[in-house]
Design a protein around this motif. Sequence first.
Motif, PDB file in Angstrom:
ATOM      1  N   ARG A 155      15.360   2.321   1.508  1.00 52.96           N
ATOM      2  CA  ARG A 155      15.113   1.156   0.658  1.00 52.96           C
ATOM      3  C   ARG A 155      13.807   1.344  -0.129  1.00 52.96           C
ATOM      4  O   ARG A 155      12.976   2.194   0.214  1.00 52.96           O
ATOM      5  N   THR A 156      13.648   0.533  -1.138  1.00 55.53           N
ATOM      6  CA  THR A 156      12.439   0.587  -1.973  1.00 55.53           C
ATOM      7  C   THR A 156      11.413  -0.419  -1.485  1.00 55.53           C
ATOM      8  O   THR A 156      11.759  -1.570  -1.160  1.00 55.53           O
ATOM      9  N   TYR A 157      10.166   0.012  -1.426  1.00 57.90           N
ATOM     10  CA  TYR A 157       9.057  -0.881  -1.077  1.00 57.90           C
ATOM     11  C   TYR A 157       8.434  -1.388  -2.373  1.00 57.90           C
ATOM     12  O   TYR A 157       8.044  -0.593  -3.241  1.00 57.90           O
ATOM     13  N   VAL A 158       8.351  -2.692  -2.522  1.00 56.81           N
ATOM     14  CA  VAL A 158       7.833  -3.304  -3.747  1.00 56.81           C
ATOM     15  C   VAL A 158       6.428  -3.840  -3.488  1.00 56.81           C
ATOM     16  O   VAL A 158       6.207  -4.609  -2.546  1.00 56.81           O
ATOM     17  N   MET A 159       5.477  -3.408  -4.311  1.00 59.05           N
ATOM     18  CA  MET A 159       4.100  -3.883  -4.190  1.00 59.05           C
ATOM     19  C   MET A 159       3.703  -4.608  -5.476  1.00 59.05           C
ATOM     20  O   MET A 159       3.316  -3.967  -6.465  1.00 59.05           O
ATOM     21  N   PRO A 160       3.787  -5.944  -5.514  1.00 57.88           N
ATOM     22  CA  PRO A 160       3.382  -6.683  -6.709  1.00 57.88           C
ATOM     23  C   PRO A 160       1.863  -6.570  -6.912  1.00 57.88           C
ATOM     24  O   PRO A 160       1.088  -6.795  -5.987  1.00 57.88           O
ATOM     25  N   GLY A 161       1.492  -6.203  -8.102  1.00 61.43           N
ATOM     26  CA  GLY A 161       0.075  -6.089  -8.410  1.00 61.43           C
ATOM     27  C   GLY A 161      -0.353  -7.102  -9.433  1.00 61.43           C
ATOM     28  O   GLY A 161       0.469  -7.822 -10.021  1.00 61.43           O
ATOM     29  N   LYS A 162      -1.659  -7.194  -9.664  1.00 66.67           N
ATOM     30  CA  LYS A 162      -2.185  -8.127 -10.653  1.00 66.67           C
ATOM     31  C   LYS A 162      -2.014  -7.590 -12.074  1.00 66.67           C
ATOM     32  O   LYS A 162      -2.115  -8.341 -13.039  1.00 66.67           O
ATOM     33  N   ARG A 163      -1.780  -6.274 -12.191  1.00 70.77           N
ATOM     34  CA  ARG A 163      -1.559  -5.677 -13.503  1.00 70.77           C
ATOM     35  C   ARG A 163      -0.132  -5.155 -13.659  1.00 70.77           C
ATOM     36  O   ARG A 163       0.425  -5.152 -14.738  1.00 70.77           O
ATOM     37  N   ARG A 164       0.437  -4.631 -12.573  1.00 68.74           N
ATOM     38  CA  ARG A 164       1.777  -4.063 -12.625  1.00 68.74           C
ATOM     39  C   ARG A 164       2.377  -4.085 -11.229  1.00 68.74           C
ATOM     40  O   ARG A 164       1.650  -4.199 -10.241  1.00 68.74           O
ATOM     41  N   THR A 165       3.679  -3.995 -11.150  1.00 69.26           N
ATOM     42  CA  THR A 165       4.359  -3.886  -9.868  1.00 69.26           C
ATOM     43  C   THR A 165       4.704  -2.421  -9.628  1.00 69.26           C
ATOM     44  O   THR A 165       5.225  -1.738 -10.527  1.00 69.26           O
ATOM     45  N   LEU A 166       4.395  -1.934  -8.425  1.00 65.00           N
ATOM     46  CA  LEU A 166       4.659  -0.547  -8.086  1.00 65.00           C
ATOM     47  C   LEU A 166       5.808  -0.464  -7.091  1.00 65.00           C
ATOM     48  O   LEU A 166       5.993  -1.356  -6.258  1.00 65.00           O
ATOM     49  N   TYR A 167       6.554   0.620  -7.179  1.00 66.94           N
ATOM     50  CA  TYR A 167       7.714   0.818  -6.319  1.00 66.94           C
ATOM     51  C   TYR A 167       7.581   2.154  -5.592  1.00 66.94           C
ATOM     52  O   TYR A 167       7.382   3.195  -6.233  1.00 66.94           O
ATOM     53  N   TYR A 168       7.668   2.097  -4.284  1.00 67.48           N
ATOM     54  CA  TYR A 168       7.587   3.296  -3.449  1.00 67.48           C
ATOM     55  C   TYR A 168       8.779   3.307  -2.496  1.00 67.48           C
ATOM     56  O   TYR A 168       9.364   2.259  -2.204  1.00 67.48           O
ATOM     57  N   PRO A 169       9.127   4.490  -1.965  1.00 68.35           N
ATOM     58  CA  PRO A 169      10.131   4.503  -0.898  1.00 68.35           C
ATOM     59  C   PRO A 169       9.566   3.841   0.358  1.00 68.35           C
ATOM     60  O   PRO A 169       8.363   3.912   0.615  1.00 68.35           O
ATOM     61  N   GLU A 170      10.411   3.194   1.111  1.00 70.62           N
ATOM     62  CA  GLU A 170       9.967   2.517   2.327  1.00 70.62           C
ATOM     63  C   GLU A 170       9.571   3.518   3.414  1.00 70.62           C
ATOM     64  O   GLU A 170       8.793   3.192   4.310  1.00 70.62           O
ATOM     65  N   VAL A 171      10.104   4.712   3.330  1.00 61.05           N
ATOM     66  CA  VAL A 171       9.731   5.789   4.247  1.00 61.05           C
ATOM     67  C   VAL A 171       8.949   6.826   3.454  1.00 61.05           C
ATOM     68  O   VAL A 171       9.479   7.434   2.512  1.00 61.05           O
ATOM     69  N   LEU A 172       7.684   7.009   3.804  1.00 61.38           N
ATOM     70  CA  LEU A 172       6.832   7.963   3.101  1.00 61.38           C
ATOM     71  C   LEU A 172       6.918   9.329   3.769  1.00 61.38           C
ATOM     72  O   LEU A 172       7.007   9.432   4.998  1.00 61.38           O
ATOM     73  N   THR A 173       6.867  10.385   2.965  1.00 65.37           N
ATOM     74  CA  THR A 173       7.028  11.731   3.521  1.00 65.37           C
ATOM     75  C   THR A 173       6.046  12.710   2.904  1.00 65.37           C
ATOM     76  O   THR A 173       5.588  12.529   1.773  1.00 65.37           O
ATOM     77  N   SER A 174       5.712  13.735   3.662  1.00 67.44           N
ATOM     78  CA  SER A 174       4.916  14.857   3.166  1.00 67.44           C
ATOM     79  C   SER A 174       5.259  16.081   3.990  1.00 67.44           C
ATOM     80  O   SER A 174       5.699  15.971   5.143  1.00 67.44           O
ATOM     81  N   ALA A 175       5.068  17.266   3.416  1.00 66.02           N
ATOM     82  CA  ALA A 175       5.377  18.523   4.101  1.00 66.02           C
ATOM     83  C   ALA A 175       4.145  19.420   4.107  1.00 66.02           C
ATOM     84  O   ALA A 175       3.325  19.378   3.173  1.00 66.02           O
ATOM     85  N   TRP A 176       4.033  20.249   5.160  1.00 64.83           N
ATOM     86  CA  TRP A 176       2.830  21.048   5.393  1.00 64.83           C
ATOM     87  C   TRP A 176       3.188  22.439   5.921  1.00 64.83           C
ATOM     88  O   TRP A 176       4.236  22.618   6.541  1.00 64.83           O
ATOM     89  N   ARG A 177       2.282  23.374   5.684  1.00 63.96           N
ATOM     90  CA  ARG A 177       2.431  24.743   6.191  1.00 63.96           C
ATOM     91  C   ARG A 177       1.137  25.132   6.896  1.00 63.96           C
ATOM     92  O   ARG A 177       0.033  24.853   6.396  1.00 63.96           O
TER      93      ARG A 177
END
Length: 525
Positions: free
Chosen positions: A462-484
């Motif tokens: 699902r999408t995570y919605v963050m209403p801002g005072k200047r703009r609304t931002l949309y992120y995935p509800e599950v955050l990911t990163s990869a490492w070596r």
Amino acid sequence: MQFIASYSQKGGVYFAADDIGRATKVIDFANAGKDKISLRIEAMCGSYQNGAECVIPFDVVLRPFDGNWYDACQIYRNWVKKTMSGESVVKIPWLDESPVTVIYVVRGAGPLNDKTLDYSQTNALIPYENAYPHIMRLSKEFDSKVMALIMRWDHNGPWQPPYYWPPVGGAESFRKFVDMLHKSGNYIGVYGSGTMYSKKSKVNDFDSSVDYAKNNIAKITTRGPKGQSRMSICEQLRDSEGLCISCKKARDIMEEQALICARENVDFFQLFDQNMGCTWLICYSKEHGHPRVPGQWQTEAMRGFLKDLNAKIRLSGSSMVLGTEGAAADPYVCDLPFNDLRDASALRFGKPVHGYQYVFHAYTNNFYGNQCEVPTFVKLEEVPDNLLFRLAYAFNGGEMLSVVMRQNGQICWGASTPWTMKAPEQAPVFKLVKNLNAARKKYSNFLIYGEMIKPEIEVSCRTYVMPGKRRTLYYPEVLTSAWRDSDGNKIQFFVNFKTEKTTCKIGGKDTVLPPCSVLAINLPR
């Protein structure tokens, strides 16, 4: 960094300065109409004498690339590895312990722009020992060592540099607190205020005009092209001028304050707060012995000062680490390995990515920072889990975690939120920080000593919605990163920062992630 990139589904353009001297410059872009951007580089010719022809002493790189921001950052990371090969990196003594930074003020009750507050008055966290029970409780909640990082402790008032010692509340109370922290296995840090010289405070009655004149400080401050005083930083707090780091007397003043903190057993001194990236105000003075216009000499002056100061700190018997506000700029990452990164400040401009961490994580392990800008662009109470989102975002960037504490020991939204504002729900913050930091230590070969790579497993959620005072931002509800890691092993993390479980597809498979949890999946080498 010395590059920018613009990309779309069709491909991207990489624009950079191939400058191993890392001189003062501007790299910028602008919208030039449909499917077009304009690119600009502004170089400072400080090594040239008046009237001589100025030739930029480095290549400007313009090249296409396929992919997205990871691929653009990989181009720059390859260049950084080549140009910084053999550089000595200042070690963080507590790196393996990955302490959670607990940031708090000892003056006022939240934001500095609140004119109803008297900043000459300390709060209930003075004497310093008053904070100790809160620190120990948070250490237990996080199941982690903690670094107490104190703001507004300097005796002249909040952010009135360059003289800090003795601390407000008294040296003996401070020393007792430091001893208590160290005996319990925890750490102490303090904020500085950079290369400025305060002439007069705007939040209390501090006035240094007599000392300013007596010590002829005007001779060592940065000047404009016509000899005028350079503008101040944080003008809402003080009338001040920038110290020119090419001047020995200016360096001596800064060094004296750093060595006092080192002798007082401080573990971390964010000396260069307000010097974003550890840059300093450009100087055109004709009296300091440096070239008459800014250029590479400024970078060399600051690099030389940092290396000399770090060496003197070690000679004093201290392992104190220095830091700056924001991410340490390209030339200074090896000397400033722990900094107040403040990722969330970029939310005001758009949707930030972990570009800096991708390039420089091998040199610097920053902490998430005091997040003082967040209330200006995030509707905090409308998005009560935004703090959890921000902590998860920091974890995915390989950063050490940090929280901001009120005088009652509660975690708040950020350093500039008023203490009268309702605090976020505490239990989820404790749970998420505990789980994230446990993963950071368990997978230290990746998150502490490894390098970020482009994720290989797709996540659908699902999408995570963050209403801002200047703009609304949309992120995935599950955050990911990869490492070596250094042996070539690879891993990918998936974080559910929400207070309820979430169902998603990871690599095409239905997956349920518990609340405030981290999932690690090994990747093929």
